[in-house]
Design a protein around this motif. Structure first.
Motif, PDB file in Angstrom:
ATOM      1  N   SER A   1      34.598  23.757   6.594  1.00  0.00           N
ATOM      2  CA  SER A   1      33.219  23.253   6.524  1.00  0.00           C
ATOM      3  C   SER A   1      33.017  21.892   7.189  1.00  0.00           C
ATOM      4  N   ASN A   2      33.959  21.476   8.033  1.00  0.00           N
ATOM      5  CA  ASN A   2      33.792  20.239   8.809  1.00  0.00           C
ATOM      6  C   ASN A   2      33.968  20.542  10.292  1.00  0.00           C
ATOM      7  N   ARG A   3      33.477  19.626  11.145  1.00  0.00           N
ATOM      8  CA  ARG A   3      33.641  19.755  12.596  1.00  0.00           C
ATOM      9  C   ARG A   3      34.586  18.661  13.094  1.00  0.00           C
TER      10      ARG A   3
ATOM     11  N   THR B   1      33.879  21.015  20.004  1.00  0.00           N
ATOM     12  CA  THR B   1      34.340  20.830  18.634  1.00  0.00           C
ATOM     13  C   THR B   1      34.880  22.149  18.110  1.00  0.00           C
TER      14      THR B   1
ATOM     15  N   HIS C   1      33.683  25.352  20.507  1.00  0.00           N
ATOM     16  CA  HIS C   1      32.231  25.416  20.653  1.00  0.00           C
ATOM     17  C   HIS C   1      31.764  24.601  21.862  1.00  0.00           C
TER      18      HIS C   1
ATOM     19  N   LYS D   1      32.546  17.646   2.839  1.00  0.00           N
ATOM     20  CA  LYS D   1      32.217  18.790   3.689  1.00  0.00           C
ATOM     21  C   LYS D   1      30.970  18.467   4.512  1.00  0.00           C
TER      22      LYS D   1
ATOM     23  N   ARG E   1      35.572  24.130  14.069  1.00  0.00           N
ATOM     24  CA  ARG E   1      35.194  24.051  12.664  1.00  0.00           C
ATOM     25  C   ARG E   1      36.379  24.444  11.790  1.00  0.00           C
ATOM     26  N   TYR E   2      36.588  23.645  10.744  1.00  0.00           N
ATOM     27  CA  TYR E   2      37.675  23.915   9.809  1.00  0.00           C
ATOM     28  C   TYR E   2      37.275  23.391   8.438  1.00  0.00           C
TER      29      TYR E   2
ATOM     30  N   ARG F   1      41.078  28.882  16.248  1.00  0.00           N
ATOM     31  CA  ARG F   1      39.681  28.493  16.114  1.00  0.00           C
ATOM     32  C   ARG F   1      38.998  28.563  17.475  1.00  0.00           C
TER      33      ARG F   1
END
Length: 520
Positions: free
Chosen positions: A334-336, A329, A325, A380, A331-332, A322
Protein backbone atom coordinates in the motif's frame (compact mmCIF):
# COMPACT_ATOMS: atom_id res chain seq x y z
CA UNK A 1 -59.70 -28.35 -15.60
CA UNK A 2 -58.52 -28.11 -12.00
CA UNK A 3 -60.27 -29.78 -9.08
CA UNK A 4 -62.21 -26.70 -7.92
CA UNK A 5 -63.59 -26.05 -11.41
CA UNK A 6 -64.58 -29.71 -11.69
CA UNK A 7 -66.38 -29.50 -8.34
CA UNK A 8 -68.37 -26.43 -9.44
CA UNK A 9 -69.21 -28.08 -12.80
CA UNK A 10 -70.50 -31.21 -11.05
CA UNK A 11 -72.71 -29.07 -8.81
CA UNK A 12 -74.16 -27.21 -11.84
CA UNK A 13 -74.90 -30.41 -13.79
CA UNK A 14 -76.54 -31.96 -10.76
CA UNK A 15 -78.85 -28.95 -10.43
CA UNK A 16 -79.77 -29.34 -14.11
CA UNK A 17 -81.04 -32.86 -13.38
CA UNK A 18 -78.18 -34.99 -14.65
CA UNK A 19 -77.52 -38.25 -12.82
CA UNK A 20 -74.11 -39.00 -11.35
CA UNK A 21 -73.47 -41.54 -14.11
CA UNK A 22 -74.29 -38.99 -16.86
CA UNK A 23 -72.13 -36.35 -15.12
CA UNK A 24 -69.18 -38.77 -15.02
CA UNK A 25 -69.62 -39.53 -18.75
CA UNK A 26 -69.96 -35.86 -19.63
CA UNK A 27 -66.85 -34.79 -17.70
CA UNK A 28 -64.78 -37.89 -18.60
CA UNK A 29 -64.18 -38.96 -15.00
CA UNK A 30 -65.16 -41.96 -12.93
CA UNK A 31 -68.40 -42.14 -10.91
CA UNK A 32 -66.23 -42.55 -7.78
CA UNK A 33 -64.67 -39.15 -8.42
CA UNK A 34 -68.11 -37.54 -8.86
CA UNK A 35 -69.41 -39.23 -5.71
CA UNK A 36 -66.31 -38.15 -3.66
CA UNK A 37 -66.68 -34.51 -4.79
CA UNK A 38 -70.39 -34.44 -3.95
CA UNK A 39 -69.71 -35.68 -0.43
CA UNK A 40 -67.71 -32.49 0.37
CA UNK A 41 -69.24 -29.16 1.24
CA UNK A 42 -67.84 -26.09 -0.54
CA UNK A 43 -65.70 -25.15 2.50
CA UNK A 44 -64.36 -28.70 2.82
CA UNK A 45 -63.61 -28.78 -0.89
CA UNK A 46 -61.74 -25.44 -0.68
CA UNK A 47 -59.65 -26.71 2.27
CA UNK A 48 -58.81 -29.93 0.44
CA UNK A 49 -57.77 -28.08 -2.73
CA UNK A 50 -55.52 -25.78 -0.69
CA UNK A 51 -53.84 -28.79 0.91
CA UNK A 52 -52.97 -30.08 -2.55
CA UNK A 53 -51.44 -26.79 -3.67
CA UNK A 54 -48.12 -27.54 -1.98
CA UNK A 55 -46.56 -30.93 -1.49
CA UNK A 56 -44.03 -31.18 1.32
CA UNK A 57 -40.47 -31.39 0.01
CA UNK A 58 -37.30 -32.75 1.59
CA UNK A 59 -35.58 -29.35 1.57
CA UNK A 60 -38.50 -27.46 3.14
CA UNK A 61 -36.80 -27.31 6.59
CA UNK A 62 -33.94 -25.37 4.91
CA UNK A 63 -36.16 -23.13 2.78
CA UNK A 64 -35.63 -19.90 4.73
CA UNK A 65 -31.89 -20.46 4.88
CA UNK A 66 -31.66 -21.08 1.12
CA UNK A 67 -33.88 -18.07 0.42
CA UNK A 68 -31.61 -15.86 2.54
CA UNK A 69 -28.60 -17.03 0.52
CA UNK A 70 -30.33 -16.38 -2.80
CA UNK A 71 -31.61 -12.94 -1.78
CA UNK A 72 -28.22 -11.89 -0.47
CA UNK A 73 -26.34 -13.35 -3.47
CA UNK A 74 -28.61 -13.47 -6.56
CA UNK A 75 -25.78 -14.88 -8.69
CA UNK A 76 -25.35 -17.89 -6.40
CA UNK A 77 -25.44 -21.20 -8.27
CA UNK A 78 -27.41 -24.26 -7.21
CA UNK A 79 -24.10 -26.15 -7.04
CA UNK A 80 -22.80 -23.69 -4.45
CA UNK A 81 -26.07 -23.93 -2.47
CA UNK A 82 -25.59 -27.70 -2.46
CA UNK A 83 -22.00 -27.36 -1.21
CA UNK A 84 -22.95 -24.91 1.53
CA UNK A 85 -25.74 -27.22 2.74
CA UNK A 86 -23.31 -30.15 2.92
CA UNK A 87 -20.80 -27.99 4.79
CA UNK A 88 -23.40 -26.81 7.35
CA UNK A 89 -25.33 -30.09 7.68
CA UNK A 90 -22.86 -32.96 7.30
CA UNK A 91 -25.59 -35.63 7.82
CA UNK A 92 -27.81 -34.25 5.04
CA UNK A 93 -28.52 -36.88 2.35
CA UNK A 94 -29.86 -35.20 -0.73
CA UNK A 95 -28.87 -35.27 -4.40
CA UNK A 96 -27.56 -32.23 -6.26
CA UNK A 97 -30.36 -32.54 -8.83
CA UNK A 98 -32.91 -32.23 -6.00
CA UNK A 99 -31.23 -29.03 -4.81
CA UNK A 100 -31.09 -27.71 -8.35
CA UNK A 101 -34.85 -28.29 -8.85
CA UNK A 102 -35.68 -26.80 -5.47
CA UNK A 103 -33.55 -23.67 -6.07
CA UNK A 104 -35.12 -23.22 -9.50
CA UNK A 105 -38.63 -23.39 -7.99
CA UNK A 106 -37.70 -20.87 -5.28
CA UNK A 107 -36.32 -18.45 -7.87
CA UNK A 108 -39.54 -18.66 -9.89
CA UNK A 109 -41.81 -18.36 -6.85
CA UNK A 110 -39.98 -15.42 -5.26
CA UNK A 111 -38.87 -13.76 -8.52
CA UNK A 112 -35.14 -14.02 -7.77
CA UNK A 113 -33.44 -13.88 -11.15
CA UNK A 114 -29.98 -15.37 -11.43
CA UNK A 115 -27.12 -13.11 -12.53
CA UNK A 116 -24.75 -14.88 -14.94
CA UNK A 117 -21.40 -14.15 -16.62
CA UNK A 118 -20.77 -16.89 -19.22
CA UNK A 119 -17.26 -17.77 -20.37
CA UNK A 120 -16.27 -19.91 -23.36
CA UNK A 121 -13.49 -22.48 -23.70
CA UNK A 122 -12.21 -24.66 -26.52
CA UNK A 123 -12.10 -28.43 -25.92
CA UNK A 124 -8.74 -30.22 -26.30
CA UNK A 125 -7.98 -33.97 -25.91
CA UNK A 126 -7.02 -35.32 -22.49
CA UNK A 127 -3.34 -36.28 -22.08
CA UNK A 128 -2.41 -39.75 -20.76
CA UNK A 129 -2.38 -40.52 -17.05
CA UNK A 130 0.53 -38.96 -15.20
CA UNK A 131 1.54 -36.86 -18.20
CA UNK A 132 0.53 -33.30 -17.33
CA UNK A 133 -0.27 -30.98 -14.43
CA UNK A 134 -1.44 -27.37 -14.90
CA UNK A 135 -0.76 -24.52 -12.47
CA UNK A 136 -2.18 -21.01 -12.22
CA UNK A 137 -2.87 -18.19 -9.77
CA UNK A 138 -6.03 -16.35 -8.79
CA UNK A 139 -7.27 -13.83 -6.27
CA UNK A 140 -10.57 -12.86 -4.68
CA UNK A 141 -11.91 -10.15 -2.41
CA UNK A 142 -13.77 -11.51 0.61
CA UNK A 143 -15.93 -9.90 3.27
CA UNK A 144 -14.44 -10.25 6.74
CA UNK A 145 -16.22 -10.80 10.05
CA UNK A 146 -15.92 -7.08 10.84
CA UNK A 147 -17.56 -6.20 7.50
CA UNK A 148 -14.30 -5.11 5.85
CA UNK A 149 -12.73 -6.48 2.69
CA UNK A 150 -9.64 -8.68 2.42
CA UNK A 151 -7.77 -9.53 -0.77
CA UNK A 152 -6.78 -13.20 -0.84
CA UNK A 153 -4.43 -14.89 -3.31
CA UNK A 154 -4.31 -18.57 -4.21
CA UNK A 155 -2.33 -21.00 -6.33
CA UNK A 156 -4.19 -23.92 -7.92
CA UNK A 157 -3.01 -27.24 -9.35
CA UNK A 158 -4.92 -29.78 -11.44
CA UNK A 159 -3.98 -33.11 -13.02
CA UNK A 160 -5.05 -32.81 -16.65
CA UNK A 161 -6.31 -36.39 -16.95
CA UNK A 162 -8.21 -37.06 -13.71
CA UNK A 163 -9.00 -33.38 -12.88
CA UNK A 164 -7.80 -33.96 -9.29
CA UNK A 165 -7.27 -30.52 -7.73
CA UNK A 166 -5.13 -28.87 -5.05
CA UNK A 167 -4.96 -25.26 -3.85
CA UNK A 168 -3.36 -23.01 -1.26
CA UNK A 169 -4.31 -19.49 -0.10
CA UNK A 170 -2.35 -16.53 1.27
CA UNK A 171 -3.58 -13.21 2.66
CA UNK A 172 -0.56 -11.46 1.07
CA UNK A 173 1.14 -11.59 -2.34
CA UNK A 174 2.94 -14.82 -3.22
CA UNK A 175 6.74 -14.84 -3.29
CA UNK A 176 8.82 -17.26 -5.33
CA UNK A 177 9.59 -19.16 -2.14
CA UNK A 178 5.84 -19.46 -1.45
CA UNK A 179 5.35 -20.85 -4.97
CA UNK A 180 8.12 -23.41 -4.45
CA UNK A 181 6.68 -24.45 -1.07
CA UNK A 182 3.23 -24.82 -2.64
CA UNK A 183 4.74 -27.14 -5.26
CA UNK A 184 6.27 -29.29 -2.55
CA UNK A 185 2.92 -29.45 -0.71
CA UNK A 186 1.10 -30.31 -3.96
CA UNK A 187 3.53 -33.15 -4.70
CA UNK A 188 2.84 -34.55 -1.22
CA UNK A 189 -0.93 -34.16 -1.78
CA UNK A 190 -0.75 -36.09 -5.05
CA UNK A 191 1.95 -38.52 -3.94
CA UNK A 192 4.19 -37.65 -6.91
CA UNK A 193 4.62 -35.35 -9.90
CA UNK A 194 3.74 -35.50 -13.59
CA UNK A 195 6.11 -35.64 -16.57
CA UNK A 196 5.18 -32.08 -17.55
CA UNK A 197 3.92 -29.03 -15.66
CA UNK A 198 2.18 -26.23 -17.58
CA UNK A 199 2.36 -22.64 -16.33
CA UNK A 200 1.08 -19.24 -17.29
CA UNK A 201 3.66 -16.47 -17.84
CA UNK A 202 3.66 -15.40 -14.22
CA UNK A 203 6.42 -13.06 -13.07
CA UNK A 204 7.22 -15.27 -10.06
CA UNK A 205 8.28 -18.02 -12.46
CA UNK A 206 9.11 -16.46 -15.84
CA UNK A 207 11.11 -13.26 -16.43
CA UNK A 208 10.84 -13.29 -20.22
CA UNK A 209 9.64 -15.53 -23.04
CA UNK A 210 12.50 -14.27 -25.26
CA UNK A 211 11.15 -15.67 -28.53
CA UNK A 212 10.58 -19.14 -27.12
CA UNK A 213 13.77 -19.33 -25.01
CA UNK A 214 12.43 -19.07 -21.47
CA UNK A 215 14.27 -16.94 -18.94
CA UNK A 216 13.12 -18.07 -15.49
CA UNK A 217 13.54 -16.25 -12.21
CA UNK A 218 16.77 -17.16 -10.47
CA UNK A 219 15.04 -18.92 -7.56
CA UNK A 220 12.63 -20.96 -9.67
CA UNK A 221 15.35 -21.95 -12.14
CA UNK A 222 17.36 -23.30 -9.21
CA UNK A 223 14.31 -25.19 -7.90
CA UNK A 224 13.51 -26.56 -11.36
CA UNK A 225 17.01 -27.97 -11.72
CA UNK A 226 17.08 -29.49 -8.23
CA UNK A 227 13.62 -31.06 -8.62
CA UNK A 228 14.01 -32.06 -12.28
CA UNK A 229 10.81 -30.34 -13.41
CA UNK A 230 9.97 -30.47 -17.11
CA UNK A 231 7.96 -27.28 -17.54
CA UNK A 232 6.07 -25.68 -20.40
CA UNK A 233 4.93 -22.06 -20.33
CA UNK A 234 1.86 -21.03 -22.28
CA UNK A 235 2.18 -18.29 -24.84
CA UNK A 236 0.52 -14.98 -24.08
CA UNK A 237 -3.16 -14.66 -25.04
CA UNK A 238 -3.50 -18.45 -25.35
CA UNK A 239 -5.94 -19.52 -22.60
CA UNK A 240 -7.09 -22.65 -24.48
CA UNK A 241 -3.71 -24.35 -23.89
CA UNK A 242 -4.39 -24.27 -20.13
CA UNK A 243 -8.17 -24.39 -20.17
CA UNK A 244 -8.38 -27.02 -17.43
CA UNK A 245 -6.68 -24.86 -14.83
CA UNK A 246 -8.65 -21.82 -16.03
CA UNK A 247 -11.82 -23.78 -15.26
CA UNK A 248 -10.45 -24.80 -11.86
CA UNK A 249 -9.61 -21.19 -10.94
CA UNK A 250 -13.13 -20.15 -11.91
CA UNK A 251 -14.63 -23.10 -10.02
CA UNK A 252 -12.70 -22.17 -6.85
CA UNK A 253 -13.86 -18.56 -7.11
CA UNK A 254 -17.50 -19.32 -7.87
CA UNK A 255 -18.16 -22.42 -5.78
CA UNK A 256 -15.82 -22.12 -2.81
CA UNK A 257 -14.87 -18.48 -2.28
CA UNK A 258 -17.90 -16.58 -3.50
CA UNK A 259 -19.97 -15.04 -0.66
CA UNK A 260 -17.90 -16.90 1.97
CA UNK A 261 -16.86 -14.81 5.01
CA UNK A 262 -13.13 -14.67 5.80
CA UNK A 263 -11.97 -15.12 9.41
CA UNK A 264 -8.26 -15.94 9.19
CA UNK A 265 -5.96 -17.58 6.67
CA UNK A 266 -5.48 -20.84 8.61
CA UNK A 267 -9.20 -21.60 8.92
CA UNK A 268 -9.69 -20.46 5.32
CA UNK A 269 -7.15 -23.04 4.06
CA UNK A 270 -8.59 -25.78 6.28
CA UNK A 271 -12.09 -25.10 4.94
CA UNK A 272 -10.62 -25.11 1.44
CA UNK A 273 -9.08 -28.56 1.84
CA UNK A 274 -12.38 -29.88 3.26
CA UNK A 275 -14.11 -28.38 0.20
CA UNK A 276 -11.70 -30.25 -2.09
CA UNK A 277 -12.63 -33.56 -0.49
CA UNK A 278 -16.34 -32.75 -0.25
CA UNK A 279 -16.95 -31.01 -3.58
CA UNK A 280 -13.86 -30.05 -5.60
CA UNK A 281 -12.63 -33.61 -6.16
CA UNK A 282 -15.83 -35.49 -5.29
CA UNK A 283 -18.41 -33.84 -7.50
CA UNK A 284 -18.91 -35.48 -10.91
CA UNK A 285 -16.94 -33.51 -13.50
CA UNK A 286 -19.11 -31.92 -16.17
CA UNK A 287 -16.82 -33.03 -19.03
CA UNK A 288 -15.51 -36.42 -17.98
CA UNK A 289 -18.77 -37.44 -16.21
CA UNK A 290 -16.61 -39.05 -13.51
CA UNK A 291 -15.57 -38.15 -10.00
CA UNK A 292 -11.96 -36.83 -10.08
CA UNK A 293 -10.91 -38.67 -6.92
CA UNK A 294 -11.99 -42.03 -8.42
CA UNK A 295 -10.00 -41.49 -11.62
CA UNK A 296 -7.08 -40.20 -9.54
CA UNK A 297 -6.78 -43.57 -7.77
CA UNK A 298 -5.70 -44.97 -11.15
CA UNK A 299 -3.65 -41.96 -12.29
CA UNK A 300 -1.69 -41.88 -9.03
CA UNK A 301 0.09 -45.07 -10.09
CA UNK A 302 1.52 -43.24 -13.14
CA UNK A 303 3.05 -40.27 -11.25
CA UNK A 304 6.81 -39.93 -10.82
CA UNK A 305 7.84 -40.43 -7.18
CA UNK A 306 9.21 -37.43 -5.26
CA UNK A 307 11.53 -38.75 -2.60
CA UNK A 308 14.20 -36.36 -1.36
CA UNK A 309 13.23 -33.36 0.76
CA UNK A 310 14.41 -29.90 -0.31
CA UNK A 311 15.34 -27.24 2.24
CA UNK A 312 13.18 -24.40 0.98
CA UNK A 313 14.03 -22.04 3.83
CA UNK A 314 17.79 -22.00 3.30
CA UNK A 315 18.21 -22.58 -0.42
CA UNK A 316 15.90 -20.05 -2.00
CA UNK A 317 15.70 -16.28 -1.70
CA UNK A 318 12.53 -14.33 -1.20
CA UNK A 319 11.73 -12.20 -4.23
CA UNK A 320 8.54 -10.55 -5.41
CA UNK A 321 7.98 -9.18 -8.91
CA UNK A 322 6.40 -5.76 -9.33
CA UNK A 323 5.24 -3.84 -12.41
CA UNK A 324 6.97 -0.53 -13.12
CA UNK A 325 4.44 2.30 -13.42
CA UNK A 326 4.64 5.28 -15.80
CA UNK A 327 5.73 7.60 -13.01
CA UNK A 328 8.78 5.36 -12.37
CA UNK A 329 7.42 3.86 -9.15
CA UNK A 330 6.42 0.45 -7.86
CA UNK A 331 3.78 -0.43 -5.27
CA UNK A 332 4.43 -2.57 -2.21
CA UNK A 333 2.22 -2.99 0.87
CA UNK A 334 0.00 0.00 0.00
CA UNK A 335 2.96 2.38 -0.49
CA UNK A 336 4.77 3.70 -3.58
CA UNK A 337 8.54 3.58 -3.97
CA UNK A 338 10.51 5.64 -6.51
CA UNK A 339 12.84 4.28 -9.19
CA UNK A 340 15.52 6.06 -11.25
CA UNK A 341 14.07 8.17 -14.06
CA UNK A 342 13.76 6.18 -17.27
CA UNK A 343 13.23 2.80 -15.59
CA UNK A 344 9.72 2.56 -17.04
CA UNK A 345 11.11 2.91 -20.58
CA UNK A 346 13.59 0.07 -20.04
CA UNK A 347 11.86 -2.52 -17.87
CA UNK A 348 8.29 -3.74 -17.51
CA UNK A 349 8.95 -5.49 -14.20
CA UNK A 350 11.50 -5.44 -11.41
CA UNK A 351 11.99 -7.67 -8.37
CA UNK A 352 12.01 -6.63 -4.73
CA UNK A 353 13.33 -8.15 -1.53
CA UNK A 354 12.61 -7.08 2.04
CA UNK A 355 15.63 -7.34 4.33
CA UNK A 356 15.67 -8.04 8.05
CA UNK A 357 16.47 -4.37 8.70
CA UNK A 358 13.17 -3.29 7.08
CA UNK A 359 14.84 -2.14 3.89
CA UNK A 360 13.29 -2.66 0.45
CA UNK A 361 15.84 -3.67 -2.20
CA UNK A 362 14.75 -3.24 -5.84
CA UNK A 363 16.72 -5.04 -8.55
CA UNK A 364 16.60 -6.18 -12.18
CA UNK A 365 15.54 -9.87 -12.20
CA UNK A 366 17.70 -11.18 -15.07
CA UNK A 367 20.96 -9.44 -14.06
CA UNK A 368 20.53 -8.95 -10.31
CA UNK A 369 21.58 -5.27 -10.63
CA UNK A 370 20.29 -3.24 -7.66
CA UNK A 371 18.70 -0.01 -8.89
CA UNK A 372 17.15 1.36 -5.68
CA UNK A 373 16.97 0.92 -1.91
CA UNK A 374 14.34 2.37 0.41
CA UNK A 375 13.48 2.18 4.10
CA UNK A 376 10.03 0.67 4.68
CA UNK A 377 7.79 3.05 6.68
CA UNK A 378 5.11 2.15 9.20
CA UNK A 379 2.15 3.86 7.52
CA UNK A 380 0.25 3.26 4.27
CA UNK A 381 -0.60 5.36 1.22
CA UNK A 382 2.82 7.05 1.25
CA UNK A 383 5.29 7.93 -1.52
CA UNK A 384 8.83 6.99 -0.52
CA UNK A 385 11.18 8.83 -2.86
CA UNK A 386 14.95 9.00 -3.22
CA UNK A 387 16.21 12.52 -4.03
CA UNK A 388 18.52 11.02 -6.63
CA UNK A 389 15.44 9.85 -8.56
CA UNK A 390 14.14 13.41 -9.01
CA UNK A 391 14.64 15.87 -11.82
CA UNK A 392 16.98 18.81 -11.31
CA UNK A 393 14.29 21.48 -10.84
CA UNK A 394 16.75 24.25 -9.98
CA UNK A 395 17.52 24.76 -13.66
CA UNK A 396 15.42 25.71 -16.63
CA UNK A 397 15.34 23.47 -19.69
CA UNK A 398 17.76 25.69 -21.60
CA UNK A 399 20.29 25.74 -18.77
CA UNK A 400 19.87 21.98 -18.34
CA UNK A 401 20.60 21.40 -22.04
CA UNK A 402 23.77 23.51 -21.75
CA UNK A 403 24.87 21.52 -18.72
CA UNK A 404 24.47 18.21 -20.59
CA UNK A 405 26.15 19.61 -23.75
CA UNK A 406 29.22 20.48 -21.64
CA UNK A 407 29.82 16.75 -21.28
CA UNK A 408 30.80 16.48 -24.98
CA UNK A 409 33.91 17.64 -26.85
CA UNK A 410 31.85 19.05 -29.72
CA UNK A 411 29.44 21.16 -27.68
CA UNK A 412 27.71 22.70 -30.71
CA UNK A 413 26.95 19.26 -32.17
CA UNK A 414 25.72 18.07 -28.79
CA UNK A 415 23.50 21.14 -28.42
CA UNK A 416 22.04 20.45 -31.88
CA UNK A 417 21.28 16.85 -30.92
CA UNK A 418 19.70 17.78 -27.56
CA UNK A 419 17.44 20.32 -29.24
CA UNK A 420 16.20 17.52 -31.51
CA UNK A 421 15.51 15.42 -28.43
CA UNK A 422 13.61 18.36 -26.93
CA UNK A 423 11.60 18.77 -30.15
CA UNK A 424 10.59 15.10 -30.15
CA UNK A 425 9.87 14.81 -26.39
CA UNK A 426 8.79 18.30 -25.22
CA UNK A 427 6.81 17.07 -22.22
CA UNK A 428 9.54 14.74 -20.95
CA UNK A 429 12.66 16.69 -21.92
CA UNK A 430 13.92 16.92 -18.32
CA UNK A 431 13.56 13.18 -17.90
CA UNK A 432 15.38 12.66 -21.20
CA UNK A 433 18.23 14.98 -20.19
CA UNK A 434 18.52 13.32 -16.79
CA UNK A 435 18.89 9.91 -18.45
CA UNK A 436 21.51 11.16 -20.94
CA UNK A 437 23.41 12.75 -18.06
CA UNK A 438 23.39 9.42 -16.25
CA UNK A 439 24.36 7.40 -19.35
CA UNK A 440 27.39 9.61 -20.06
CA UNK A 441 28.69 9.50 -16.51
CA UNK A 442 32.05 7.72 -16.33
CA UNK A 443 32.28 7.36 -20.14
CA UNK A 444 35.38 8.67 -21.96
CA UNK A 445 35.14 11.39 -24.60
CA UNK A 446 35.80 9.07 -27.54
CA UNK A 447 32.77 6.89 -26.76
CA UNK A 448 30.56 9.96 -26.17
CA UNK A 449 31.62 11.53 -29.46
CA UNK A 450 31.06 8.36 -31.50
CA UNK A 451 27.69 7.72 -29.85
CA UNK A 452 26.59 11.30 -30.54
CA UNK A 453 27.61 11.06 -34.22
CA UNK A 454 25.87 7.68 -34.58
CA UNK A 455 22.60 8.99 -33.09
CA UNK A 456 22.60 11.99 -35.42
CA UNK A 457 23.39 9.77 -38.39
CA UNK A 458 20.58 7.34 -37.59
CA UNK A 459 18.17 10.09 -36.38
CA UNK A 460 17.75 8.50 -32.95
CA UNK A 461 16.43 11.32 -30.80
CA UNK A 462 15.64 9.73 -27.43
CA UNK A 463 17.60 9.13 -24.26
CA UNK A 464 17.03 5.37 -24.24
CA UNK A 465 18.31 5.11 -27.83
CA UNK A 466 21.35 7.17 -26.84
CA UNK A 467 22.06 4.74 -23.99
CA UNK A 468 21.76 1.77 -26.35
CA UNK A 469 24.18 3.40 -28.83
CA UNK A 470 26.72 4.00 -26.06
CA UNK A 471 26.53 0.31 -25.19
CA UNK A 472 26.94 -0.54 -28.89
CA UNK A 473 30.03 1.71 -29.30
CA UNK A 474 31.61 0.20 -26.19
CA UNK A 475 31.11 -3.31 -27.56
CA UNK A 476 32.60 -2.32 -30.93
CA UNK A 477 35.66 -0.85 -29.23
CA UNK A 478 36.14 -4.01 -27.21
CA UNK A 479 36.04 -6.06 -30.41
CA UNK A 480 38.55 -3.70 -32.06
CA UNK A 481 40.91 -3.89 -29.09
CA UNK A 482 40.71 -7.67 -29.16
CA UNK A 483 41.74 -7.74 -32.85
CA UNK A 484 44.72 -5.43 -32.14
CA UNK A 485 45.84 -7.64 -29.26
CA UNK A 486 45.79 -10.66 -31.54
CA UNK A 487 47.97 -8.87 -34.13
CA UNK A 488 50.52 -8.08 -31.42
CA UNK A 489 50.82 -11.77 -30.70
CA UNK A 490 52.81 -12.35 -34.00
CA UNK A 491 56.15 -14.14 -33.22
CA UNK A 492 59.17 -11.80 -33.01
CA UNK A 493 62.34 -12.34 -35.09
CA UNK A 494 65.39 -14.07 -33.53
CA UNK A 495 68.90 -12.55 -33.50
CA UNK A 496 70.02 -14.31 -36.67
CA UNK A 497 66.99 -13.07 -38.58
CA UNK A 498 67.60 -9.54 -37.38
CA UNK A 499 71.29 -9.76 -38.58
CA UNK A 500 70.17 -10.95 -42.01
CA UNK A 501 67.73 -8.06 -42.37
CA UNK A 502 70.38 -5.53 -41.41
CA UNK A 503 72.99 -6.94 -43.88
CA UNK A 504 73.38 -4.80 -47.03
CA UNK A 505 73.90 -6.61 -50.36
CA UNK A 506 77.06 -5.83 -52.48
CA UNK A 507 76.32 -3.54 -55.48
CA UNK A 508 78.45 -3.79 -58.70
CA UNK A 509 79.07 -0.92 -61.11
CA UNK A 510 77.29 -0.91 -64.51
CA UNK A 511 80.66 -0.89 -66.39
CA UNK A 512 81.31 -4.45 -65.25
CA UNK A 513 78.25 -5.74 -67.14
CA UNK A 514 79.04 -3.53 -70.21
CA UNK A 515 82.52 -5.02 -70.65
CA UNK A 516 81.11 -8.55 -70.54
CA UNK A 517 78.59 -7.72 -73.24
CA UNK A 518 81.29 -6.20 -75.53
CA UNK A 519 83.40 -9.37 -75.24
CA UNK A 520 80.56 -11.42 -76.61
Amino acid sequence: MDKWEMYMEIKQLLKQGFSQTKIAEKLGVSRTTVYRHLKRSPSEMAEWVDSLQYKKKKLDPYKELILSWLRMHPDMSAAQVYDWLLEKYKDLTVGESTVRTYVKALREEYKINKETSPRMYEAIPDPPMGEQMQVDFGHTRQKTVDNKEAKLNFIAFVLSHSRQKYKEWLDRPFTTRDVIQAHENAFKWYGGMTNEIVYDQDSLIVVSENGGDLILTKEFQQYRESRGINLRVCRKADPESKGRIENVVGFIKQNYAKHRVFHNIDSWNEQGWEWLNRTGNYKIHNTTKKRPFEVFLLEKQHLKPVSQNIDIQNNYEISIARCVHKDNTIRYQSNRYSLPLGTYNKYEKVCIKETETKELVIYIPDTGEIIAKHSIPEGKGMLIKDKKHSRDRTKGVGAFINTVAERFEDKELAFKYLEKVREKNPRYIKDQLQIILRETKGIDNEVRTKALAECLKRKLYSATDFGDIIAYVKRQRQVHETVIDKKKEVKTLNRLSEWVLETEAYKRKVDTYTVLMEVE
